[in-house]
Design an enzyme around this catalytic site. Structure first.
Site, mmCIF file in Angstrom:
data_model
loop_
_atom_site.group_PDB
_atom_site.id
_atom_site.type_symbol
_atom_site.label_atom_id
_atom_site.label_comp_id
_atom_site.label_asym_id
_atom_site.label_seq_id
_atom_site.Cartn_x
_atom_site.Cartn_y
_atom_site.Cartn_z
ATOM 1 N N THR A 28 -3.776 0.863 4.342
ATOM 2 C CA THR A 28 -2.377 0.955 4.790
ATOM 3 C C THR A 28 -2.272 2.019 5.879
ATOM 4 O O THR A 28 -2.984 3.023 5.849
ATOM 5 C CB THR A 28 -1.487 1.323 3.589
ATOM 6 O OG1 THR A 28 -1.532 0.251 2.648
ATOM 7 C CG2 THR A 28 -0.031 1.543 4.004
ATOM 8 N N GLY A 29 -1.330 1.793 6.811
ATOM 9 C CA GLY A 29 -1.095 2.749 7.891
ATOM 10 C C GLY A 29 -1.329 2.069 9.231
ATOM 11 O O GLY A 29 -1.698 0.893 9.283
ATOM 12 N N GLY A 84 -7.415 3.935 6.435
ATOM 13 C CA GLY A 84 -7.266 5.083 7.331
ATOM 14 C C GLY A 84 -7.254 6.381 6.549
ATOM 15 O O GLY A 84 -7.490 6.410 5.336
ATOM 16 N N LYS A 96 -5.020 11.703 2.227
ATOM 17 C CA LYS A 96 -4.402 10.413 2.481
ATOM 18 C C LYS A 96 -3.004 10.398 1.873
ATOM 19 O O LYS A 96 -2.672 11.237 1.059
ATOM 20 C CB LYS A 96 -5.243 9.280 1.865
ATOM 21 C CG LYS A 96 -6.486 9.002 2.682
ATOM 22 C CD LYS A 96 -7.289 7.796 2.193
ATOM 23 C CE LYS A 96 -6.507 6.524 2.000
ATOM 24 N NZ LYS A 96 -5.770 6.077 3.198
ATOM 25 N N GLU A 105 -4.023 3.014 -2.880
ATOM 26 C CA GLU A 105 -5.227 3.234 -2.058
ATOM 27 C C GLU A 105 -6.343 3.856 -2.893
ATOM 28 O O GLU A 105 -7.509 3.461 -2.774
ATOM 29 C CB GLU A 105 -4.903 4.140 -0.867
ATOM 30 C CG GLU A 105 -4.060 3.446 0.186
ATOM 31 C CD GLU A 105 -3.578 4.369 1.277
ATOM 32 O OE1 GLU A 105 -3.278 3.862 2.373
ATOM 33 O OE2 GLU A 105 -3.479 5.591 1.067
HETATM 34 C C1 5RP Z 1 -1.344 5.647 3.939
HETATM 35 C C2 5RP Z 1 -2.515 6.417 4.394
HETATM 36 C C3 5RP Z 1 -2.964 6.173 5.781
HETATM 37 O O1 5RP Z 1 -4.259 5.707 5.759
HETATM 38 C C4 5RP Z 1 -2.883 7.472 6.539
HETATM 39 O O2 5RP Z 1 -1.562 7.966 6.446
HETATM 40 C C5 5RP Z 1 -3.267 7.297 8.006
HETATM 41 O O3 5RP Z 1 -2.301 6.531 8.645
HETATM 42 P P1 5RP Z 1 -2.371 6.207 10.199
HETATM 43 O O4 5RP Z 1 -3.524 5.300 10.373
HETATM 44 O O5 5RP Z 1 -1.037 5.562 10.508
HETATM 45 O O6 5RP Z 1 -2.529 7.507 10.938
HETATM 46 O O7 5RP Z 1 -3.121 7.181 3.692
HETATM 47 O O8 5RP Z 1 -0.940 6.042 2.662
#
Ligand code: 5RP
Length: 226
Positions: A28-29, A84, A96, A105
């Site tokens: 996610t992200g 991510g 995260k 996650e």
């Molecule tokens: C979501 C996460 C994402 O992987 C993390 O916030 C990174 O996000 P992005 O790729 O938008 O920078 O842990 O819960």
């Protein structure tokens, strides 16, 4: 490389870890969203995988691209997860949860034979903690947990979505906990895991198998030493 190009580059590099017939954990992200987009293109070109998404929004994106969706009930063992991170340190310990999906996650990562983290260059840090550590807490326990985390030295704020508290996919709250540099992430992880009311925290220790991180115009592959 500009940030968006970096995200695309690391997402593209992660595709080499995915093989036909596998069960794939889908992160996610915004970086994971690049991965989902590219995975969708591979699926259109004939790749057969089943995906276990880590959030409702990743499930919607993946399904809209024709990726077959499955669940942990059907597939409790995942071949490879791509996700991510908000911060990555030299030992491949992670923060995260910036996107609010840390609980699912972490469960998906824990069920995965291999966890591939994709990160733009801003995510690589010498020490974890500049990014506020997300902690998922049940609503009933919010005030008690907040006080206890403040007593550990953090500045804590309840995450909001507009003028309402942010609700996770599991209908919990998130406390963003600003510790500054976290000298001993393992110890902090234990302290948080021991607090009643905390469902999960965003320290992912010993979970990343590989980190693909953008560096200049390249993608560098970092592996955890065992
Ligand atoms: C979501 C996460 C994402 O992987 C993390 O916030 C990174 O996000 P992005 O790729 O938008 O920078 O842990 O819960």
């Amino acid at each position: 490389m500009a940030n968006e190009h970096e995200k695309e580059a690391v997402a593209r590099a992660s595709l080499s870890f995915i093989q036909d017939g596998q069960v794939v954990g889908i992160g996610t992200g915004s970086t994971a969203a690049c991965f989902i987009q590219l995975l969708g293109e591979r699926v259109k070109n004939g790749l057969r995988i089943r995906g276990v998404p880590t959030s409702d929004r990743s499930r919607e994106q993946a399904a809209s691209l024709g990726i077959a969706i499955t669940t942990l009930d059907e597939c409790p063992e995942i071949d490879v997860t791509v996700d991510g991170a908000d911060e990555v340190d030299p030992q491949l310990r992670l923060i995260k949860g910036g996107g609010g999906a840390l609980l699912r996650e972490k469960i998906v990562a824990s069920a995965s034979k291999q966890v591939v983290i994709i990160a733009d260059s801003t995510k690589r840090v010498p020490m974890l903690g500049k990014f506020g550590l997300p902690v998922e807490v049940i609503k009933f326990a919010r005030a008690v947990v907040q006080k206890k985390i403040e007593a550990l030295g953090a500045r804590v704020s309840l995450r909001h979505d507009g003028n309402k508290p942010y609700r996770t996919d599991e209908d919990n709250y998130i406390l963003d906990c600003h510790f500054g540099e976290i000298a001993d992430p393992e110890r902090l992880a234990r302290q948080l895991s021991d607090m009643p009311g905390i469902v999960e925290h965003g320290l992912f220790i010993g979970m990343a198998s590989v980190v693909l991180v953008a560096e200049g115009n390249e993608v560098v592959e970092l592996r955890r030493r065992r």
